[in-house]
Design a protein around this motif. Structure first.
Motif, mmCIF file in Angstrom:
data_model
loop_
_atom_site.group_PDB
_atom_site.id
_atom_site.type_symbol
_atom_site.label_atom_id
_atom_site.label_comp_id
_atom_site.label_asym_id
_atom_site.label_seq_id
_atom_site.Cartn_x
_atom_site.Cartn_y
_atom_site.Cartn_z
ATOM 1 N N MET A 53 84.995 33.762 85.213
ATOM 2 C CA MET A 53 84.837 32.466 84.605
ATOM 3 C C MET A 53 85.055 31.561 85.217
ATOM 4 O O MET A 53 86.334 31.531 85.973
ATOM 5 N N ILE A 54 84.297 30.341 85.405
ATOM 6 C CA ILE A 54 84.793 28.983 85.825
ATOM 7 C C ILE A 54 84.539 27.986 84.945
ATOM 8 O O ILE A 54 83.788 28.072 83.997
ATOM 9 N N VAL A 55 85.642 27.185 85.147
ATOM 10 C CA VAL A 55 85.697 26.055 84.349
ATOM 11 C C VAL A 55 85.323 24.655 85.248
ATOM 12 O O VAL A 55 86.223 24.655 86.116
ATOM 13 N N ILE A 56 84.378 23.927 84.758
ATOM 14 C CA ILE A 56 83.967 22.907 85.742
ATOM 15 C C ILE A 56 84.676 21.694 84.794
ATOM 16 O O ILE A 56 84.308 21.309 83.694
ATOM 17 N N LEU A 57 85.387 20.827 85.389
ATOM 18 C CA LEU A 57 86.029 19.900 84.879
ATOM 19 C C LEU A 57 85.062 18.539 84.849
ATOM 20 O O LEU A 57 84.255 18.189 85.766
ATOM 21 N N LYS A 58 85.541 17.619 84.035
ATOM 22 C CA LYS A 58 84.746 16.250 83.748
ATOM 23 C C LYS A 58 85.193 15.312 85.257
ATOM 24 O O LYS A 58 86.048 15.782 85.826
ATOM 25 N N LYS A 59 84.460 14.493 85.400
ATOM 26 C CA LYS A 59 84.510 13.618 86.521
ATOM 27 C C LYS A 59 85.895 12.900 86.203
ATOM 28 O O LYS A 59 86.220 12.582 85.082
ATOM 29 N N ASN A 60 86.835 12.314 87.458
ATOM 30 C CA ASN A 60 87.849 11.400 87.314
ATOM 31 C C ASN A 60 89.052 12.124 86.440
ATOM 32 O O ASN A 60 89.617 11.222 86.001
ATOM 33 N N VAL A 61 89.069 13.510 86.734
ATOM 34 C CA VAL A 61 90.223 14.147 85.996
ATOM 35 C C VAL A 61 91.219 13.998 86.894
ATOM 36 O O VAL A 61 91.327 14.251 87.962
ATOM 37 N N THR A 62 92.584 13.409 86.391
ATOM 38 C CA THR A 62 93.876 13.405 87.479
ATOM 39 C C THR A 62 94.077 14.551 87.796
ATOM 40 O O THR A 62 94.300 15.801 87.095
ATOM 41 N N SER A 63 94.992 14.627 89.067
ATOM 42 C CA SER A 63 95.666 15.530 89.369
ATOM 43 C C SER A 63 96.711 16.353 88.290
ATOM 44 O O SER A 63 97.052 17.657 88.257
ATOM 45 N N GLU A 64 97.393 15.319 87.844
ATOM 46 C CA GLU A 64 98.345 15.991 86.635
ATOM 47 C C GLU A 64 97.712 16.695 85.635
ATOM 48 O O GLU A 64 98.081 17.564 85.112
ATOM 49 N N GLU A 65 96.677 16.122 85.202
ATOM 50 C CA GLU A 65 95.731 16.700 84.220
ATOM 51 C C GLU A 65 95.099 18.136 84.553
ATOM 52 O O GLU A 65 95.135 19.027 83.843
ATOM 53 N N ILE A 66 94.837 18.076 85.774
ATOM 54 C CA ILE A 66 94.405 19.363 86.267
ATOM 55 C C ILE A 66 95.375 20.518 86.287
ATOM 56 O O ILE A 66 95.525 21.480 85.824
ATOM 57 N N ASN A 67 96.643 20.110 86.808
ATOM 58 C CA ASN A 67 97.797 20.921 86.657
ATOM 59 C C ASN A 67 98.271 21.325 85.514
ATOM 60 O O ASN A 67 98.539 22.575 85.174
ATOM 61 N N SER A 68 98.190 20.316 84.476
ATOM 62 C CA SER A 68 98.547 21.090 82.982
ATOM 63 C C SER A 68 97.489 21.887 82.360
ATOM 64 O O SER A 68 97.746 23.012 81.884
ATOM 65 N N LEU A 69 96.392 21.962 82.771
ATOM 66 C CA LEU A 69 95.297 22.755 82.467
ATOM 67 C C LEU A 69 95.449 24.063 83.098
ATOM 68 O O LEU A 69 95.311 25.199 82.323
ATOM 69 N N VAL A 70 95.658 23.983 84.450
ATOM 70 C CA VAL A 70 96.090 25.122 85.112
ATOM 71 C C VAL A 70 97.084 26.047 84.619
ATOM 72 O O VAL A 70 97.072 27.252 84.332
ATOM 73 N N LYS A 71 98.404 25.433 84.225
ATOM 74 C CA LYS A 71 99.541 25.920 83.443
ATOM 75 C C LYS A 71 99.006 26.702 81.984
ATOM 76 O O LYS A 71 99.364 27.868 81.917
ATOM 77 N N LYS A 72 98.119 25.993 81.455
ATOM 78 C CA LYS A 72 97.355 26.707 80.276
ATOM 79 C C LYS A 72 96.754 27.950 80.420
ATOM 80 O O LYS A 72 97.081 28.984 79.792
ATOM 81 N N ILE A 73 96.148 27.763 81.598
ATOM 82 C CA ILE A 73 95.094 28.976 81.834
ATOM 83 C C ILE A 73 96.055 30.049 82.351
ATOM 84 O O ILE A 73 95.906 31.408 81.891
ATOM 85 N N LYS A 74 97.057 29.830 83.170
ATOM 86 C CA LYS A 74 98.001 30.898 83.614
ATOM 87 C C LYS A 74 98.888 31.565 82.339
ATOM 88 O O LYS A 74 99.018 32.629 82.552
ATOM 89 N N ALA A 75 98.935 30.753 81.592
ATOM 90 C CA ALA A 75 99.844 31.221 80.371
ATOM 91 C C ALA A 75 98.958 32.157 79.571
ATOM 92 O O ALA A 75 99.426 32.975 78.703
ATOM 93 N N LEU A 76 97.570 32.310 79.979
ATOM 94 C CA LEU A 76 96.808 33.284 79.226
ATOM 95 C C LEU A 76 96.693 34.510 79.945
ATOM 96 O O LEU A 76 96.248 35.618 79.683
ATOM 97 N N GLY A 77 97.638 34.783 81.259
ATOM 98 C CA GLY A 77 97.655 35.887 82.044
ATOM 99 C C GLY A 77 96.650 36.157 82.983
ATOM 100 O O GLY A 77 96.491 37.214 83.481
ATOM 101 N N VAL A 78 96.109 35.178 83.447
ATOM 102 C CA VAL A 78 94.957 35.039 84.496
ATOM 103 C C VAL A 78 95.282 34.177 85.449
ATOM 104 O O VAL A 78 96.297 33.046 85.249
ATOM 105 N N ASP A 79 95.024 34.434 86.848
ATOM 106 C CA ASP A 79 95.041 33.291 87.887
ATOM 107 C C ASP A 79 94.137 32.245 87.716
ATOM 108 O O ASP A 79 92.785 32.608 87.441
ATOM 109 N N ALA A 80 94.466 31.065 88.242
ATOM 110 C CA ALA A 80 93.635 29.949 88.495
ATOM 111 C C ALA A 80 93.383 29.500 89.635
ATOM 112 O O ALA A 80 94.550 29.121 90.492
ATOM 113 N N GLN A 81 92.290 29.272 90.480
ATOM 114 C CA GLN A 81 92.052 28.935 91.727
ATOM 115 C C GLN A 81 91.168 27.288 91.532
ATOM 116 O O GLN A 81 90.157 27.567 91.176
ATOM 117 N N VAL A 82 91.992 26.517 92.053
ATOM 118 C CA VAL A 82 91.421 25.142 91.813
ATOM 119 C C VAL A 82 90.599 25.059 93.165
ATOM 120 O O VAL A 82 90.914 24.933 94.259
#
Ligand code: PEP
Ligand code: MN
Length: 339
Positions: free
Chosen positions: A1-30
């Motif tokens: 599965m790949i998640v394509i982010l909206k334009k101009n999303v900040t790195s803090e916002e990306i990090n918080s999303l990555v945390k949420k994804i990892k909490a689901l038990g999968v790895d996230a590659q940015v």
């Protein structure tokens, strides 16, 4: 599965999303590209709710990736991977990788002599087998450790990075310390233990296509290395087994555009093992560059008639020079360059 982010999303916002994804038990590659950031989800994604992800305010869209290879998948990364070879050269950029040298290291005089010649003619790295995977146990098996030492002498004399084949996991530490590109031969393409352990290093790995491997199987072998955290994989098409017996193998030229479509990894061609005949190395090399290969690995020997391995498919340094000049012309029309 790949998640394509909206334009101009900040790195803090990306990090918080990555945390949420990892909490689901999968790895996230940015993969942060110039235009858009993509997060690749790796692992068991069956429990990941696509619609919840889709509803996230930073997410533009969520796509399912059908292919079993993820990290190697072109959709997981923007642009082509360019592999850095210890700061000495690169594979996958505009400049073509020109790896040349004998099938096996035979003596100091032989390897240093050939290294100097191919360097002068435009090679960017030196090949030479120290541990040889021969079909017959009675054939020359390579100089082993002595061969490795001689390759280092040739590197010291020319500055060319060295490429040599690994056959056993026992040799990994030594190869990591002493070699610039570790070659995994066609016969070991599915030696998963070897691939896994190479994945824990950060060395560039030249992964040859197996004798009868499909493109997907080959990319899955790359995935084994990348799954361990080593993204420095260079693919090498070296001919496959077909019904044809005229040539040693059949060069699958179509593998180049296929891999380029499926993956961001660089892919080079070995015309020597594909053809098995020295006179065919020139036309196949020209085809390789024309079709978009990122480089070539070619067997060059100063005395093919007396080579201890693969003399019949080795070209002489002067023939290499003639070929490189022809390749310069082809490279320029496919927006590539030669040293
Ligand atoms: C080689 O490069 O010398 C070699 C043995 O190649 P392959 O693994 O492609 O047969
Ligand atoms: Mn060979």
């Amino acid at each position: 599965m790949i998640v394509i982010l909206k334009k101009n999303v900040t790195s803090e916002e990306i990090n918080s999303l990555v945390k949420k994804i990892k909490a689901l038990g999968v790895d996230a590659q940015v993969s942060e590209g110039t235009g858009q950031t993509v997060i690749g989800l790796i692992g068991d994604t069956t429990r990941v709710d696509r619609s919840t992800l889709q509803a996230n305010k930073y997410v533009d869209r969520v796509m399912l990736v059908q292919e079993p290879f993820k990290r190697a998948n072109r959709r997981f990364k923007e642009g082509n991977s360019v592999i850095d070879i210890g700061g000495k050269t690169t594979v996958g950029g505009t400049a073509l990788a020109m790896i040349a040298g004998p099938c096996s290291v035979e003596s100091e005089e032989q390897i240093v002599g050939i290294a100097k010649e191919v360097q002068r003619l435009g090679a960017t790295a030196l090949r030479g087998g120290a541990f040889k995977p021969r079909t017959s146990p009675y054939s020359f098996q390579g100089l082993a450790m002595e061969g490795l030492e001689l390759l280092k002498v040739a590197r010291a004399e020319t500055g060319l990075p060295i490429v040599t084949e690994i056959m056993s996991t026992n040799m990994i530490d030594r190869f990591v310390d002493e070699v610039d590109i570790i070659q995994v031969g066609a016969r070991n393409m599915q030696n998963f233990d070897l691939l896994k352990q190479l994945g824990t290093t950060d060395k560039p790995i030249l992964l040859k296509r197996g004798l009868a491997a499909t493109i997907e199987e080959w990319l899955m072998s790359a995935e084994y290395i990348m799954a361990g955290g080593n993204d420095n994989v260079i693919l090498c098409e070296r001919g496959i087994r077909t019904i044809e017996t005229f040539t040693r193998n059949t060069l699958d030229v179509s593998a180049i555009p296929a891999v380029k479509k499926l993956s961001h990894l660089p892919v080079i061609i070995d015309p020597s093992h594909a053809a098995g005949m020295s006179w065919m190395v020139d036309p196949l090399s020209r085809a390789a560059i024309a079709v978009g290969a990122d480089g070539l690995i070619i067997e060059v020997h100063n005395d093919p008639d007396n080579a201890l391995c693969d003399g019949q498919q080795s070209i002489r340094p002067e023939e290499y020079g003639v070929l490189v000049d022809k390749l310069r012309v082809i490279a320029s029309v496919v927006d590539r360059e030669l040293k």
